[in-house]
Enzyme design. Structure first.
Site, mmCIF file in Angstrom:
data_model
loop_
_atom_site.group_PDB
_atom_site.id
_atom_site.type_symbol
_atom_site.label_atom_id
_atom_site.label_comp_id
_atom_site.label_asym_id
_atom_site.label_seq_id
_atom_site.Cartn_x
_atom_site.Cartn_y
_atom_site.Cartn_z
ATOM 1 N N GLU A 74 -87.400 -12.102 53.719
ATOM 2 C CA GLU A 74 -86.011 -12.486 53.943
ATOM 3 C C GLU A 74 -85.905 -13.684 54.902
ATOM 4 O O GLU A 74 -85.077 -14.559 54.700
ATOM 5 C CB GLU A 74 -85.261 -11.270 54.529
ATOM 6 C CG GLU A 74 -83.759 -11.357 54.467
ATOM 7 C CD GLU A 74 -83.195 -11.241 53.049
ATOM 8 O OE1 GLU A 74 -83.953 -10.860 52.137
ATOM 9 O OE2 GLU A 74 -82.011 -11.554 52.870
ATOM 10 N N ASP A 75 -86.741 -13.703 55.901
ATOM 11 C CA ASP A 75 -86.521 -14.654 56.992
ATOM 12 C C ASP A 75 -87.558 -15.760 57.137
ATOM 13 O O ASP A 75 -87.452 -16.584 58.042
ATOM 14 C CB ASP A 75 -86.440 -13.887 58.327
ATOM 15 C CG ASP A 75 -85.257 -12.929 58.358
ATOM 16 O OD1 ASP A 75 -84.241 -13.250 57.734
ATOM 17 O OD2 ASP A 75 -85.357 -11.871 58.996
#
Ligand code: MN
Length: 492
Positions: A74-75
């Site tokens: 996600e990051d």
């Protein structure tokens, strides 16, 4: 060094596992390099905190590795294939599952939530239950839920660093979705902690009221109980019993619930702070009960033998409430180490299983879920077969899809945008001309996936179904509406 400290909690694993974990640690650390959380700490400290919680629950190496990596998809720029190549298919699947769980959100309109109308409350509860099922359905593997719960625990502990708007939503989700899931998994300690962390953000006024009321009483009780603990300890040592003893304050949200339910006066809640005694054998449990009763007179009707007669949920302990020094009333709970672990972190669900045996009303799919969990519970002490039975596939034939407003539709696996459109409304189905899935246009025949957010585009004027939709729709609802439109007569 932070790493040295981290592996100290992993001493139940072997060298091979620790080597893989070290690799994952370094990989995740460099992936999150230069990222910070809103609290100002390096982002990677979050990944480590999540992995540490799972280590306390003594989970396997794949779970610890997936926890360290749980936010990289996600990051960071890391791709799923890198995880698969570096750490194997199981870890990749777990990280992917946790990433997908991160997309689940409660509706904005749920907060601030005023349960003023009965219908509102019923509707809310139905939606909350659907979300809980969805999380379980999407996890497939119970370890993904456990990572998600550990993730949520750390996010709640650091919630002060997040902007106010987000705080409210996250806390509400924790209280209504994640704490009940922990409860169902028999993780009562985690449930209590999550609820207490969320309580002040969700119901600030009520939180203030109950703490102002309870904290002085708690403090007074703790002080008094430390004297009682000293006396009881001395007596047990004289009888050569090995034990642990401590005063246990009731979780504040659970106290709040109890006050609401019974409209009780705080002084009548004897388990506000109870004394818990943990011993090695069942025999010792009864010995301790005898020692307590020899010294203090029990209250009539307050001796509960949940060892001989476990609660429907499988909970086991001896409870007794006695008159102590100066006529003060104290509740004691006596249990073995094993009973204690099950009661606090039951992870799987010995108690769900026993509940099923006594309840004929339990729906079939819940039963299957519970049986799987129970099998997992059994395999906990057999690491070879561990995690073989962890697949939570009792919802495998269903998918859960969001409307742009956050309503959820529960559909059979393989369902398409047309099925979804008819599930919303007949006219939405009939006038459907296209669909956007997670913001991108998709073909109407494309099967939807769990947690997709689907927007149906409808014809401005008129619009009608197409006959070839019958070749791909999955629900009989959609089929019947289309057939009706073409006067084909319903299918059964
Ligand atoms: Mn996270």
């Amino acid at each position: 060094m932070a790493y040295e400290q981290f592996i100290r909690d992993l001493n139940y694993l072997g060298k091979k596992d620790l080597d893989r974990i070290k690799k994952a640690y370094e990989f995740a650390q460099s992936a999150h390099q230069g990222q910070f959380r809103q609290t100002g700490e390096p982002f990677f400290s979050h990944s480590v905190a999540v992995a540490k919680t799972l280590a306390l629950w003594k989970l396997d190496a794949d779970t610890i590795i997936a926890a360290l990596l749980h936010d990289v998809l996600e990051d960071t720029t890391v791709k799923i294939d890198q995880i698969r190549h570096g750490f194997g298919k199981n870890v990749a699947n777990l990280v992917e599952a946790v990433t997908k769980l991160g997309r689940i959100r409660i509706k904005k309109s749920w907060f601030p939530f005023k349960p003023s109308k009965k219908e509102n409350l019923a509707d809310f509860e139905r939606q909350a239950e659907t979300l809980r099922k969805m999380i379980i359905a999407m996890s497939r593997d119970i370890r993904a839920i456990l990572i998600k719960l550990a993730d949520r625990l750390h996010n709640m502990k650091t919630l002060h660093g997040v902007e106010q708007q987000k705080q409210a939503r996250i806390a509400k989700e924790t209280l209504e979705i994640y704490a009940p899931i922990a409860h169902r998994l028999g993780m009562n300690e985690l449930r209590g902690v999550l609820e207490d962390l969320a309580f002040p953000y969700v119901y600030p006024a009520e939180y203030k009221w109950i703490t102002e009321l309870a904290v002085p009483v708690y403090k007074k009780r703790q002080k008094y109980l430390s004297k009682i603990i000293k006396i009881a300890s001395k007596k047990m040592r004289q009888e050569k019993i090995k034990f642990e003893i401590h005063g246990r304050a009731k979780h504040i949200y659970s106290l709040y619930r109890k006050m609401l339910r019974h409209d009780k006066d705080l002084s009548q809640i004897y388990d506000l702070v109870a004394v818990r005694i943990i011993v090695l054998t069942i025999e010792d449990c009864y010995k301790v009960l005898g020692i307590l009763h020899a010294n203090w007179k029990p209250l009539v009707g307050k001796i509960k033998d949940y060892i001989a007669l476990p609660k429907p949920n499988g909970y086991q302990s001896l409870h007794t409430t006695v008159f102590c020094q100066a006529g003060e009333i104290v509740e004691f709970q006596i249990r073995t180490v094993q009973m204690h672990e099950l009661a606090e972190n039951g992870i799987a669900a010995h108690w769900h299983y026993s509940q099923v045996k006594t309840s004929a009303k339990m729906p079939k799919e819940t039963l299957i879920w519970i049986q799987k969990l129970a099998r997992w519970q059994k395999s906990l002490h057999n690491p070879k077969s561990l995690y073989e039975d962890l697949k939570l596939d009792f919802f495998k034939d269903r998918i859960f899809v969001f409307t742009p407003k956050g309503d959820i539709k529960d559909l059979p696996a393989g369902a398409t945008s047309v099925d979804f459109a008819y599930a919303i409304h007949t006219q939405i189905g009939n006038r459907c001309v296209g669909a956007k899935c997670n913001g991108k246009m998709i073909g109407l025949s494309k099967p939807l996936e769990n947690a997709d957010i689907v927007e149906i585009l409808i014809a401005r004027k008129g619009g009608k179904p197409k006959r070839d939709w019958l070749n791909f729709v999955k629900t009989s609802l959609a089929k019947n509406h289309i057939r009706k439109f073409f006067k084909l007569g319903p299918v059964s």
